[in-house]
Write a protein that holds these residues in place. Structure first.
Motif, PDB file in Angstrom:
ATOM      1  N   LYS A   1       4.977   5.827  -0.921  1.00 44.28           N
ATOM      2  CA  LYS A   1       4.696   6.973   0.210  1.00 44.28           C
ATOM      3  C   LYS A   1       5.728   8.087   0.292  1.00 44.28           C
ATOM      4  O   LYS A   1       5.656   8.981   0.526  1.00 44.28           O
ATOM      5  CB  LYS A   1       4.382   6.269   1.584  1.00 44.28           C
ATOM      6  CG  LYS A   1       4.088   7.037   2.748  1.00 44.28           C
ATOM      7  CD  LYS A   1       2.811   7.965   2.610  1.00 44.28           C
ATOM      8  CE  LYS A   1       2.723   8.718   3.793  1.00 44.28           C
ATOM      9  NZ  LYS A   1       1.505   9.388   3.779  1.00 44.28           N
TER      10      LYS A   1
ATOM     11  N   HIS B   1      -6.521   3.051  -0.438  1.00 48.01           N
ATOM     12  CA  HIS B   1      -6.206   3.073   1.192  1.00 48.01           C
ATOM     13  C   HIS B   1      -6.281   4.475   1.714  1.00 48.01           C
ATOM     14  O   HIS B   1      -6.559   4.331   3.058  1.00 48.01           O
ATOM     15  CB  HIS B   1      -5.076   2.262   1.318  1.00 48.01           C
ATOM     16  CG  HIS B   1      -3.737   3.084   1.390  1.00 48.01           C
ATOM     17  ND1 HIS B   1      -3.167   2.920   0.218  1.00 48.01           N
ATOM     18  CD2 HIS B   1      -3.032   3.843   2.001  1.00 48.01           C
ATOM     19  CE1 HIS B   1      -1.966   3.794   0.493  1.00 48.01           C
ATOM     20  NE2 HIS B   1      -1.826   4.251   1.459  1.00 48.01           N
ATOM     21  N   THR B   2      -6.131   5.412   1.167  1.00 48.16           N
ATOM     22  CA  THR B   2      -5.851   6.664   1.861  1.00 48.16           C
ATOM     23  C   THR B   2      -7.138   7.492   1.980  1.00 48.16           C
ATOM     24  O   THR B   2      -7.642   7.671   3.142  1.00 48.16           O
ATOM     25  CB  THR B   2      -4.956   7.913   1.267  1.00 48.16           C
ATOM     26  OG1 THR B   2      -3.757   7.029   0.862  1.00 48.16           O
ATOM     27  CG2 THR B   2      -4.500   8.903   1.962  1.00 48.16           C
TER      28      THR B   2
ATOM     29  N   HIS C   1      -0.373   8.797  -3.523  1.00 48.49           N
ATOM     30  CA  HIS C   1       0.633   7.565  -3.362  1.00 48.49           C
ATOM     31  C   HIS C   1       0.253   6.333  -3.525  1.00 48.49           C
ATOM     32  O   HIS C   1       0.545   5.243  -3.912  1.00 48.49           O
ATOM     33  CB  HIS C   1       1.545   7.822  -2.109  1.00 48.49           C
ATOM     34  CG  HIS C   1       0.682   7.580  -0.767  1.00 48.49           C
ATOM     35  ND1 HIS C   1      -0.146   8.352  -0.098  1.00 48.49           N
ATOM     36  CD2 HIS C   1       0.631   6.157  -0.051  1.00 48.49           C
ATOM     37  CE1 HIS C   1      -0.748   7.866   0.877  1.00 48.49           C
ATOM     38  NE2 HIS C   1      -0.232   6.584   1.067  1.00 48.49           N
TER      39      HIS C   1
ATOM     40  N   HIS D   1       0.681  -1.216  -0.108  1.00 50.39           N
ATOM     41  CA  HIS D   1       0.107  -0.061  -0.008  1.00 50.39           C
ATOM     42  C   HIS D   1       0.725   1.328  -0.122  1.00 50.39           C
ATOM     43  O   HIS D   1       0.553   2.173  -0.525  1.00 50.39           O
ATOM     44  CB  HIS D   1      -1.106   0.082   1.404  1.00 50.39           C
ATOM     45  CG  HIS D   1      -0.418   0.300   2.510  1.00 50.39           C
ATOM     46  ND1 HIS D   1       0.315  -0.307   3.283  1.00 50.39           N
ATOM     47  CD2 HIS D   1      -0.654   1.528   3.331  1.00 50.39           C
ATOM     48  CE1 HIS D   1       0.711   0.442   4.411  1.00 50.39           C
ATOM     49  NE2 HIS D   1       0.117   1.401   4.165  1.00 50.39           N
ATOM     50  N   ASP D   2       2.071   1.366   0.866  1.00 49.77           N
ATOM     51  CA  ASP D   2       2.935   2.524   0.948  1.00 49.77           C
ATOM     52  C   ASP D   2       4.080   2.468  -0.139  1.00 49.77           C
ATOM     53  O   ASP D   2       4.818   3.226   0.528  1.00 49.77           O
ATOM     54  CB  ASP D   2       3.175   2.950   2.280  1.00 49.77           C
ATOM     55  CG  ASP D   2       1.833   3.578   3.007  1.00 49.77           C
ATOM     56  OD1 ASP D   2       1.106   4.200   2.219  1.00 49.77           O
ATOM     57  OD2 ASP D   2       1.901   3.861   4.280  1.00 49.77           O
TER      58      ASP D   2
ATOM     59  N   ASP E   1      -4.582   0.322   7.675  1.00 46.36           N
ATOM     60  CA  ASP E   1      -3.666   1.726   7.898  1.00 46.36           C
ATOM     61  C   ASP E   1      -3.868   2.504   8.967  1.00 46.36           C
ATOM     62  O   ASP E   1      -3.051   3.158   9.253  1.00 46.36           O
ATOM     63  CB  ASP E   1      -3.795   2.349   6.430  1.00 46.36           C
ATOM     64  CG  ASP E   1      -2.760   3.389   5.900  1.00 46.36           C
ATOM     65  OD1 ASP E   1      -1.385   3.091   6.413  1.00 46.36           O
ATOM     66  OD2 ASP E   1      -2.918   4.212   5.363  1.00 46.36           O
TER      67      ASP E   1
HETATM   68 FE   LIG Z   1      -0.496   5.437   2.857  1.00 46.21          FE
END
Ligand SMILES: [Fe+2]
Ligand SMILES: [Fe+2]
Length: 423
Positions: free
Chosen positions: A275, A331-332, A305, A271-272, A349
């Protein structure tokens, strides 16, 4: 001769109409008991047909107060296709030769009954008890719908205007089920949130493992170990710890909510991945990778991201699994609605343990309601706390985040209204 009733159905869900019919038939034909048989899932089940084990659980709860009702998993535990004739044969064997089986059948099913698998076998083993619609049909008319020699009787019962589809519809509208479904079954429906999801949400849900155990859209080479090593150089040590924590929580949430733990963990690890990429570069990458973005994202590149990480996972790892890529991308900010996988990643998250306790504690609290997991409430709480923080620090709230919050709040309210009416 002992008389035994056999009542087969999908019971999706069971309601007072079913129970009253069975009880009236038992009383009228002096039956020792009625065996209530839950049908298995057909190969292609419609979105609002609850899983057979869940339907059976409701049947058991609804029937337990009547000592003359016996629930049966006979069709659920059978391998291969499920035919009524096999059920009757098996029950006959179990109950012994001194009994007569009485199969409860709705009048609507009579025309097709003759075409059921080994229909002659059914008529040979059982007497047919017909629940007629509006009692307007004569014996003579029914006789014409059944083969000569078939033994049948008409059940004298009250026609209640209750149907399973009506109940499902009312659940989705947050309306009361009181006096429609027995209390014990109602409580299970309410606690587990059965029938709340829309067709779209159910179809989008990736959280049932593929039949062959493989994941379409995820190359075989993409193992968790491979992805950990792929992510490591893209993350600082601190970010890597966060990523590891998110993957761990995502997996736990998936296990608790019967979602696919591998997909959830993989999403956590990915996911990141972008980032720590600079805002201006994220915007440039989004352009190059054809990731759509708005002016808000153009000015707040970090918001990209997630979508950029999903696009990179597709380009560099060959992942095309639609729901996994969506979960990484969403996800954000979230989305309205999200699949269960997206919900898990979004919450994991938020819940990773390096985040402040005054942020994670209320989300954990909202997530766990009497041991049952409730993503809707947790997403609302996570958004509310996030908004507070953004407002205090004078930052922009993305309109999508507001949509997400409102969507999930509406679901929480529908569930609460339903719970209140269920009492
Ligand atoms: Fe994130
Ligand atoms: Fe993160």
């Amino acid at each position: 001769m002992r008389e035994i009733g056999v009542f087969c159905g999908t019971f999706n869900p069971i309601h007072w109409g079913h129970l009253m019919l069975a009880e009236f038939a038992r009383d009228q034909f002096k039956m020792e008991k009625v065996i209530v048989v839950t049908s298995p899932n057909p190969p292609h089940r419609s979105y609002d047909l609850l899983d057979s084990d869940d339907r059976f659980e409701l049947v058991e709860a609804a029937c337990k107060e009547n000592p003359f009702f016996q629930t049966s998993r006979i069709e659920l535990d059978r391998d291969g296709p499920s035919y009524t004739v096999d059920t009757l044969r098996q029950l006959k064997e179990l109950e012994g030769p001194d009994c007569r089986l009485n199969l409860l059948v709705g009048q609507d099913n009579l025309p097709e009954l003759r075409n059921w698998h080994e229909a002659d076998g059914i008529f040979a083993i059982a007497r047919i008890l017909v629940a007629t619609r509006h009692h307007q049909v004569t014996r003579q008319e029914l006789q014409e719908e059944l083969p000569a020699g078939a033994s049948f009787e008409i059940i004298d019962f009250l026609q209640l205007p209750i149907s399973s589809s009506l109940i499902r519809e009312r659940i989705r509208q947050g309306k009361t089920l009181r006096y429609l479904v027995p209390i014990a079954a109602r409580q299970i429906i309410e606690t587990k949130g059965h029938y709340l999801k829309t067709e779209q949400e159910v179809h989008d849900d990736p959280c049932s493992p593929d039949d062959d155990g493989e994941y379409e859209g995820i190359p075989e080479s993409i193992t968790l170990d491979f992805v950990k090593e792929w992510v490591r150089p893209r993350n600082s040590e601190k970010r890597y710890r966060h990523t590891e924590g998110v993957a761990k929580i995502a997996k736990e949430l998936a296990i608790k909510s019967h979602c696919d733990p591998f997909l959830a963990e993989l999403g956590g690890w990915l996911h990141d991945a972008c980032k720590e990429t600079k805002d201006t570069i994220l915007v440039q990458m989004a352009r190059d990778l054809h990731v759509p973005f708005s002016s808000i994202e153009a000015q707040n590149g970090h918001l990209l991201h997630g979508p950029v990480a999903a696009a990179v996972a597709r380009r560099d790892l060959g992942i095309t699994h639609k729901e996994l890529l969506a979960a990484i991308a969403e996800h954000t900010l979230g989305n309205a609605p999200m699949t269960q996988l997206s919900e898990i990643l979004f919450l994991a998250d938020c819940l990773e343990e390096s985040r402040p306790k005054d942020y994670t504690d209320p989300i954990w609290k909202a997530l766990d309601i009497d041991g049952e997991i409730n993503f809707d409430k947790a997403i609302v709480v996570a958004n509310d706390l996030g908004f507070e923080h953004l407002i205090k620090s004078g930052r922009t709230i993305h309109p999508r985040a507001v949509d997400v919050r409102n969507h999930y709040l509406a679901r929480v309210k529908a569930r609460a209204a339903f719970a209140a009416s269920a009492g």
